[in-house]
Design an enzyme around this catalytic site. Structure first.
Site, PDB file in Angstrom:
ATOM      1  N   ARG A 262       1.009  -1.033  -0.190  1.00 49.83           N
ATOM      2  CA  ARG A 262      -0.155   0.149   0.049  1.00 49.83           C
ATOM      3  C   ARG A 262       0.922   1.232   0.074  1.00 49.83           C
ATOM      4  NH1 ARG A 262      -4.710  -1.715   4.451  1.00 49.83           N
ATOM      5  NH2 ARG A 262      -5.485  -3.693   3.231  1.00 49.83           N
ATOM      6  N   ARG A 277       2.555   1.342  10.275  1.00 48.66           N
ATOM      7  CA  ARG A 277       2.124   1.471   8.932  1.00 48.66           C
ATOM      8  C   ARG A 277       3.086   1.461   7.836  1.00 48.66           C
ATOM      9  NH1 ARG A 277      -2.770   3.681   7.931  1.00 48.66           N
ATOM     10  NH2 ARG A 277      -3.108   4.571  10.098  1.00 48.66           N
ATOM     11  N   GLU A 349      -6.308  -0.721  15.688  1.00 46.95           N
ATOM     12  CA  GLU A 349      -6.934  -1.754  14.645  1.00 46.95           C
ATOM     13  C   GLU A 349      -6.095  -2.799  14.193  1.00 46.95           C
ATOM     14  OE1 GLU A 349      -8.159  -2.197  10.096  1.00 46.95           O
ATOM     15  OE2 GLU A 349      -8.091  -0.156  11.146  1.00 46.95           O
ATOM     16  N   SER A 352     -10.297  -6.022  10.359  1.00 52.38           N
ATOM     17  CA  SER A 352     -11.529  -5.370   9.916  1.00 52.38           C
ATOM     18  C   SER A 352     -12.278  -6.608   9.283  1.00 52.38           C
ATOM     19  CB  SER A 352     -11.641  -4.047   8.853  1.00 52.38           C
ATOM     20  OG  SER A 352     -11.073  -3.078   9.636  1.00 52.38           O
ATOM     21  N   ARG A 391       1.359  -6.107  12.867  1.00 52.77           N
ATOM     22  CA  ARG A 391       0.522  -5.653  14.107  1.00 52.77           C
ATOM     23  C   ARG A 391       0.574  -6.517  15.057  1.00 52.77           C
ATOM     24  NH1 ARG A 391      -3.596  -0.493  12.370  1.00 52.77           N
ATOM     25  NH2 ARG A 391      -1.832   0.431  10.851  1.00 52.77           N
TER      26      ARG A 391
END
Length: 430
Positions: A262, A277, A349, A352, A391
């Site tokens: 990403r 990130r 987070e 999801s 994470r």
């Protein structure tokens, strides 16, 4: 993508649903384009009928020696041919414009999604575990002695630029252990089928799951036109693209461990410290392809699967339902799992789990044939992280840190680390 017939039948309802997404009067330009497109199609059909009639009569006029009528009909045939070509091109152009608008609109939210502007208005529905009471000030993952030795951001920046990491020694082994543990759990206990798929995909594959056209700037594209997947949701969901499957084939439940890429174009300046990130990361993904009647229950099942990973790793977490302003583009309803990070003193987070309904299926043309007969229907698709490996590594390091700078590993990982239980201060396992 949305069904134009549904918008025609209930434009007010569509506008109300889009208003929850912050989009006003969405149906007006859609219906105007649709009307112009259908008018061009109708006109083309009428012109074709006139041309066919003239073509039938032109021979009779010639045979009868009616030269004037013959020339009039021949001119009419040529005129209608040009008119038909123009109208067909117009309808094709309107259709492409309409499709572009529909492809750019987000999914309709489920009625039970809470209204809200942003993440501060998400609603907690579950909490597990109690954050540990440290006798010292807990460090963030990149501040731990063992991480400083085995988590090298400087060399990664030399190789690739910012937001990359070079892991070695004990850190690399824990990271690998986490992905293997997650896959094994999903395969042996949750009934998912493991898939090892490509990370380079065609443009239509990204279109199918909704990464394009809206989020092109957040992904990477090669010179040859391939796209690097931002998540293996793209690969797994598109397994049924352009397929008409038997109802008995459902449900299909897949899992994959893959690299993800990403550009994070929309998050400049956020979470730049450490590896929270990154441009390149790894994730164990879950994807389900189900009957429409089963998608709500499937989201609960998938959420439980992701929660089971955190509980096995002994990591405190909470589960929230995203509000209307925080729900992603392709989702009808999303559950976020947020793991406790003591170094940040907050939940962040880590997964999801989204129910996309038939939104992606329409884009992919993924349908099933009902067992009792009848018209083919679109499948429902769901996806969720099970979990983000990097994470999870951060959470394991921060929650397991000890006052002497070592890190105690969760017991479920011991089988994947050769029985070694501790990350030492020098970045090795002992």
């Amino acid at each position: 993508m949305h069904d134009i017939r549904t918008i025609r039948e209930n434009p007010a309802g569509f506008d109300a649903a889009m208003a929850r997404r912050g989009i006003s009067s969405a149906s007006a330009p859609i219906l105007a384009l649709d009307e112009a497109r259908r008018a061009a199609i109708t006109a083309a059909e009428a012109a074709q009928a006139e041309r066919n009639a003239a073509s039938r009569d032109v021979g009779a006029a010639k045979a009868a020696g009616n030269e004037a009528e013959f020339e009039r009909l021949r001119a009419l045939v040529a005129e209608k041919k040009d008119e038909i070509a123009r109208l067909e091109e117009e309808s094709k152009s309107k259709d492409a414009e309409l499709r572009e608008i529909l492809m750019g609109l987000p999914n309709l939210l489920q009625d039970d999604v809470p209204d809200g502007a942003d993440e501060t208005q998400n609603v907690e529905i579950h909490r597990w575990g109690t954050p540990r009471d440290f006798a010292f000030a807990p460090l963030e993952h990149y501040e731990l002695p063992g991480a400083k030795e085995a988590m090298d951001f400087e060399t990664a920046a030399k190789l690739s630029g910012s937001r990359f990491v070079l892991m070695s020694g004990g850190i690399a082994r824990i990271h690998r252990a986490l992905s293997q543990f997650m896959l094994d759990l999903h395969i042996t206990q949750h009934g998912l089928t493991e898939v090892n798929g490509p990370v380079l995909v065609r443009e239509e594959t990204m279109l199918g799951t909704g990464q394009l056209p809206k989020f092109g700037e957040d992904s990477y594209q090669t010179r040859e036109g391939y796209w690097l997947i931002p998540t293996s949701e793209v690969t797994l969901t598109n397994i049924v693209a352009d397929c008409l499957i038997a109802e008995s084939y459902l449900p299909r439940r897949y899992t994959a461990h893959s690299l993800c890429f990403r550009s994070e174009a929309g998050s400049a300046g956020r979470d730049t410290a450490g590896m929270l990130r990154q441009h390149q990361f790894e994730k164990v993904e879950m994807v389900s392809i189900v009957h429409p009647d089963a998608s709500a229950a499937e989201q609960t099942r998938m959420t439980n699967c992701a929660q089971a990973v955190l509980e096995a790793l002994e990591l405190p977490y909470r589960t929230v339902v995203l509000c209307s302003g925080d729900t992603g583009f392709g989702a009808r309803r999303t559950h976020d799992l947020e793991v406790w990070l003591p170094g940040q003193n907050t939940y962040r987070e880590i997964s999801s789990v989204s129910n996309c309904g038939d939104f992606q299926a329409r884009r992919m043309n993924a349908r099933f044939r009902p067992e009792g007969g009848g018209k083919p229907e679109f499948v429902h698709t769901l996806n969720g992280s099970g979990l983000a490996v990097g994470r999870a590594l951060i959470a394991v390091l921060e929650n397991g840190q000890q006052q002497d700078g070592t890190v105690t590993l969760p017991s479920v990982l011991h089988a994947y680390t050769g029985g070694l239980t501790t990350l030492t201060r020098d970045g090795t396992l002992a």
